[in-house]
Design a protein around this motif. Sequence first.
Motif, PDB file in Angstrom:
ATOM      1  N   MET A   1       0.849  -1.196   0.000  1.00 29.13           N
ATOM      2  CA  MET A   1       0.000   0.000   0.000  1.00 29.13           C
ATOM      3  C   MET A   1       0.884   1.245   0.000  1.00 29.13           C
ATOM      4  SD  MET A   1      -3.075   0.962   2.648  1.00 29.13           S
ATOM      5  CE  MET A   1      -4.523   0.114   2.109  1.00 29.13           C
ATOM      6  N   LEU A   2       0.532   2.208  -0.862  1.00 34.90           N
ATOM      7  CA  LEU A   2       1.329   3.429  -0.920  1.00 34.90           C
ATOM      8  C   LEU A   2       1.168   4.205   0.398  1.00 34.90           C
ATOM      9  CD1 LEU A   2       0.349   4.656  -4.508  1.00 34.90           C
ATOM     10  CD2 LEU A   2       2.439   3.478  -3.855  1.00 34.90           C
ATOM     11  N   ILE A 341      -8.419 -10.484   1.585  1.00 34.71           N
ATOM     12  CA  ILE A 341      -8.187 -10.043   0.204  1.00 34.71           C
ATOM     13  C   ILE A 341      -6.713  -9.737  -0.081  1.00 34.71           C
ATOM     14  CG2 ILE A 341     -10.547  -9.225  -0.167  1.00 34.71           C
ATOM     15  CD1 ILE A 341      -9.649  -6.405   0.299  1.00 34.71           C
ATOM     16  N   GLY A 342      -5.849  -9.996   0.897  1.00 36.41           N
ATOM     17  CA  GLY A 342      -4.423  -9.951   0.585  1.00 36.41           C
ATOM     18  C   GLY A 342      -3.565  -8.974   1.363  1.00 36.41           C
ATOM     19  N   PRO A 345       0.014  -9.151   7.340  1.00 42.01           N
ATOM     20  CA  PRO A 345      -0.043  -8.775   8.756  1.00 42.01           C
ATOM     21  C   PRO A 345       0.807  -7.538   9.045  1.00 42.01           C
ATOM     22  CG  PRO A 345       0.336 -11.130   8.522  1.00 42.01           C
ATOM     23  CD  PRO A 345       0.437 -10.547   7.157  1.00 42.01           C
TER      24      PRO A 345
ATOM     25  N   VAL B  79       2.628 -14.164   5.599  1.00 40.05           N
ATOM     26  CA  VAL B  79       2.955 -12.997   4.750  1.00 40.05           C
ATOM     27  C   VAL B  79       2.949 -13.408   3.276  1.00 40.05           C
ATOM     28  CG1 VAL B  79       4.707 -11.230   4.256  1.00 40.05           C
ATOM     29  CG2 VAL B  79       4.297 -11.958   6.624  1.00 40.05           C
ATOM     30  N   ALA B  82      -0.565 -14.096   2.059  1.00 39.38           N
ATOM     31  CA  ALA B  82      -1.344 -12.868   1.833  1.00 39.38           C
ATOM     32  C   ALA B  82      -1.038 -12.320   0.443  1.00 39.38           C
ATOM     33  CB  ALA B  82      -1.011 -11.834   2.906  1.00 39.38           C
ATOM     34  N   GLN B  83       0.245 -12.258   0.119  1.00 37.22           N
ATOM     35  CA  GLN B  83       0.668 -11.761  -1.193  1.00 37.22           C
ATOM     36  C   GLN B  83       0.137 -12.682  -2.303  1.00 37.22           C
ATOM     37  OE1 GLN B  83       2.148  -8.856  -1.685  1.00 37.22           O
ATOM     38  NE2 GLN B  83       2.126  -9.178  -3.902  1.00 37.22           N
ATOM     39  N   ARG B  85      -2.526 -14.575  -2.201  1.00 33.11           N
ATOM     40  CA  ARG B  85      -3.989 -14.381  -2.332  1.00 33.11           C
ATOM     41  C   ARG B  85      -4.284 -13.147  -3.173  1.00 33.11           C
ATOM     42  NH1 ARG B  85      -4.588 -16.143   3.034  1.00 33.11           N
ATOM     43  NH2 ARG B  85      -4.459 -14.059   3.907  1.00 33.11           N
ATOM     44  N   LEU B  86      -3.506 -12.079  -2.899  1.00 26.20           N
ATOM     45  CA  LEU B  86      -3.704 -10.813  -3.597  1.00 26.20           C
ATOM     46  C   LEU B  86      -3.526 -10.985  -5.119  1.00 26.20           C
ATOM     47  CD1 LEU B  86      -4.237  -7.807  -2.946  1.00 26.20           C
ATOM     48  CD2 LEU B  86      -1.788  -7.484  -2.805  1.00 26.20           C
ATOM     49  N   PHE B  91     -12.387 -13.011  -3.895  1.00 26.23           N
ATOM     50  CA  PHE B  91     -13.328 -13.653  -2.965  1.00 26.23           C
ATOM     51  C   PHE B  91     -14.731 -13.063  -3.070  1.00 26.23           C
ATOM     52  CE2 PHE B  91      -9.162 -14.398  -1.150  1.00 26.23           C
ATOM     53  CZ  PHE B  91      -9.235 -15.726  -0.775  1.00 26.23           C
ATOM     54  N   LEU B 110     -10.136  -1.111  -2.867  1.00 24.71           N
ATOM     55  CA  LEU B 110      -9.316  -1.551  -1.735  1.00 24.71           C
ATOM     56  C   LEU B 110      -8.198  -2.548  -2.081  1.00 24.71           C
ATOM     57  CD1 LEU B 110      -8.931  -1.129   1.310  1.00 24.71           C
ATOM     58  CD2 LEU B 110     -10.560  -2.963   1.706  1.00 24.71           C
ATOM     59  N   PRO B 111      -8.480  -3.634  -2.825  1.00 26.44           N
ATOM     60  CA  PRO B 111      -7.387  -4.573  -3.146  1.00 26.44           C
ATOM     61  C   PRO B 111      -6.256  -3.894  -3.950  1.00 26.44           C
ATOM     62  CG  PRO B 111      -9.502  -5.570  -3.596  1.00 26.44           C
ATOM     63  CD  PRO B 111      -9.767  -4.133  -3.333  1.00 26.44           C
ATOM     64  N   LYS B 113      -5.426  -0.746  -3.688  1.00 28.19           N
ATOM     65  CA  LYS B 113      -4.684   0.068  -2.710  1.00 28.19           C
ATOM     66  C   LYS B 113      -3.682  -0.813  -1.978  1.00 28.19           C
ATOM     67  CE  LYS B 113      -7.564   3.969  -1.278  1.00 28.19           C
ATOM     68  NZ  LYS B 113      -8.274   4.569  -0.164  1.00 28.19           N
ATOM     69  N   ILE B 114      -4.168  -1.983  -1.540  1.00 34.67           N
ATOM     70  CA  ILE B 114      -3.273  -2.905  -0.813  1.00 34.67           C
ATOM     71  C   ILE B 114      -2.098  -3.308  -1.708  1.00 34.67           C
ATOM     72  CG2 ILE B 114      -3.147  -5.232   0.212  1.00 34.67           C
ATOM     73  CD1 ILE B 114      -6.069  -4.793   1.146  1.00 34.67           C
ATOM     74  N   GLY B 116      -0.753  -1.483  -3.881  1.00 34.09           N
ATOM     75  CA  GLY B 116       0.149  -0.335  -4.082  1.00 34.09           C
ATOM     76  C   GLY B 116       0.033   0.286  -5.458  1.00 34.09           C
ATOM     77  N   ARG B 158     -14.998  -6.122  -6.635  1.00 34.77           N
ATOM     78  CA  ARG B 158     -13.797  -6.081  -5.777  1.00 34.77           C
ATOM     79  C   ARG B 158     -12.949  -7.343  -5.994  1.00 34.77           C
ATOM     80  NH1 ARG B 158     -14.760  -6.174   0.563  1.00 34.77           N
ATOM     81  NH2 ARG B 158     -15.257  -8.328   0.040  1.00 34.77           N
TER      82      ARG B 158
END
Lengths: 445, 228
Positions: A1-2, A341-342, A345, B79, B82-83, B85-86, B91, B110-111, B113-114, B116, B158
């Motif tokens: 995230m930026l 959604i990714g 943590p 970690v 998570a990456q 999944r992204l 989902f 949102l995804p 944004k996560i 980047g 999404r």
Amino acid sequence: MLFKDQVDFVRQHLKKNRLRVFTTILATTMGCAFLIVLASIGFGLQGSMERGILTDQTVTEIEVYGDPQKKIDVDAIRKMDNVRAVVEKTNAQLSANVKFEERTNSVPVNMTDFDNEEKIGSKLSEGRLPQNSDEIVVGYHFAENLLSKAELKEQEKLYEESAENDTTSTKQAKKLGYKESLVGKTISVKLQDYDNDKAINKELTFKVVGVSEKPAKDWLIKNTILFSHELKGEFYNIYKASVKDSKNIKAEKDMFYPEIKVHATNLEAVKGVIAKLKDKGLSVYSVTEQLDDINVIFLAFKVGLIFVGTIAVLIASIGIFNTMTMAVTERTREIGVMKAIGASPKLIQRLFLMESAWIGILGTAIAIVISYGISFLSNWLLPIIIDMATDSKQFQEADIVFSHIPWQLILVASAISIGVALLSGWRPARKATKIDVIQALRQEL
Amino acid sequence: MIEIKNVSHTFAIGKKGKEKKVPVLKDLSFGIARGEIVSIVGKSGSGKSTLLNTIAGFMAPEQGSIVVNGQETASMNEVTHAQFRLENFGFIFQNFQLMPGLTALENVELPLKIKGIPSAKRKVKVKELLQQVGLENVSDHYPNELSGGQQQRVSIARALVTNPPILLADEPTGSLDSETEQDILLLIQSLNKALNLTFVIITHDEEVANIAHRKFRMHDGELVKEVL
């Protein structure tokens, strides 16, 4: 995230719970402001004390005392590195009974080396430094103590009348004395041994060429004459000639007490010069040494104040901890969705830490502004209040600073406050990272 | 695309120290190809959601391996998962799981944004997707201002926004009326055809399960293939 998105995210969440965030920031502000204002008292009082010491003294000046039985080797001191000048003042066991027109004054005999006085830049309120031994510099209050017989009687009367009120008598006495400038005037002097009731008959004449500068402290009275050190021999001879019984003649070393002041080239050189003088077996006094002692005491005082202030910040941090724990609990489902959604943590942790840091930063920033306001107000109002309570104008005139906030204090307080805010947000942020996605997604909306 | 080999899992049930181990997944093995819609039906407690959670990486199976896009995911740390999944999963949840404080557009965003992605790029992509799911007019609405069907469409947008090859849907029509359910199912089918997306749909609704190319039935942790 930026980073920008992280900031937006945090801001959005802070907006959601305005009242809770506001009260937490308020608690942080109060804690931090308390810390700054409390420590600023230490800084303010230290500054006032330092100024009090330095006002009437030169920081590069070192007073030197030797064995009374041995002569101090002034020339050797002059040759030392980082020594700008050595001023050798001599105080004699004699007083000078002065006569000018129909006025008289009696002052102690002080002698100095005017060449070195010039080197150290001695300041005068009027005139110049003497160039010959028949020229003198009189003290700032010398003229007002030059009284006629009528004025002497009036002064005595005034003192008697206002024995209970010193301020009034001093003010009225100030109106007496010689009103015009003495520079260029010639005065006559008769010496008098401290142990003798009568002055020595021989009359000497001197031309006043300068008047010393006004003392920095109002209560200091400079009713003096500075003679040239070249007159030492002549004064001693006059004294000797006046004593009838040769057995009673004081030795020259008992008649004159040297007062040696060494001037270092700059403040940084003072410590080195002091060390060298001590190596020579001399006793020294320097305002810097006194300041060092004061600084140590005030350092301990300030650390104590900062410690007490930090307790206030720690109490405020409980608020941050509660706010952040609540935030994590309330947003469990949202955190679960983000993780699903990714979002890593680490990102979740960073977002919560940023939230507590933001509370800390905002609280600290407001606290800094408020602290400056309180500091300004206390410096302005406290002297007035104290003077009103004590019915005097002492504090307002004394220029005492009760509170001073240097940038170092701002740095330390900010570091403590923001650091504590981050620490209190750490556990809730960790808790957020450990939220189980499956459990979080099962939560009811 | 997805290879599941000998996956088993048990849940500990009961008081601490006196827990009973109940098997929920029993040595499951099957594969899902790219562009395929696979549905898993079963009663509550049959283990279908647990299976989806292990595929998604929300939990690791006690035994077996799950390979997605050639990568073993069962042993990934949090970690990395998570990456993963992204990049690989979208989902769709039964109760939509939208952020109540964000608008439809922001929820879809949102995804990204996560991930980047810069704002300008995000906006173009999100608007395009909202148009695709027919929600361009309600992009600035908050979830509570949208109907159930609209919320699920936002949820689908999404899920699609990061261009994942696989969409995992857990009871995607569970909270919708039958008319809206049909709309959503049609949307899933059209997305599958248009974008060659892989869908894994968990449902107890036979009608929903029947839109799949392959249908599995789950019973007591075991999987049985059914002919459609």
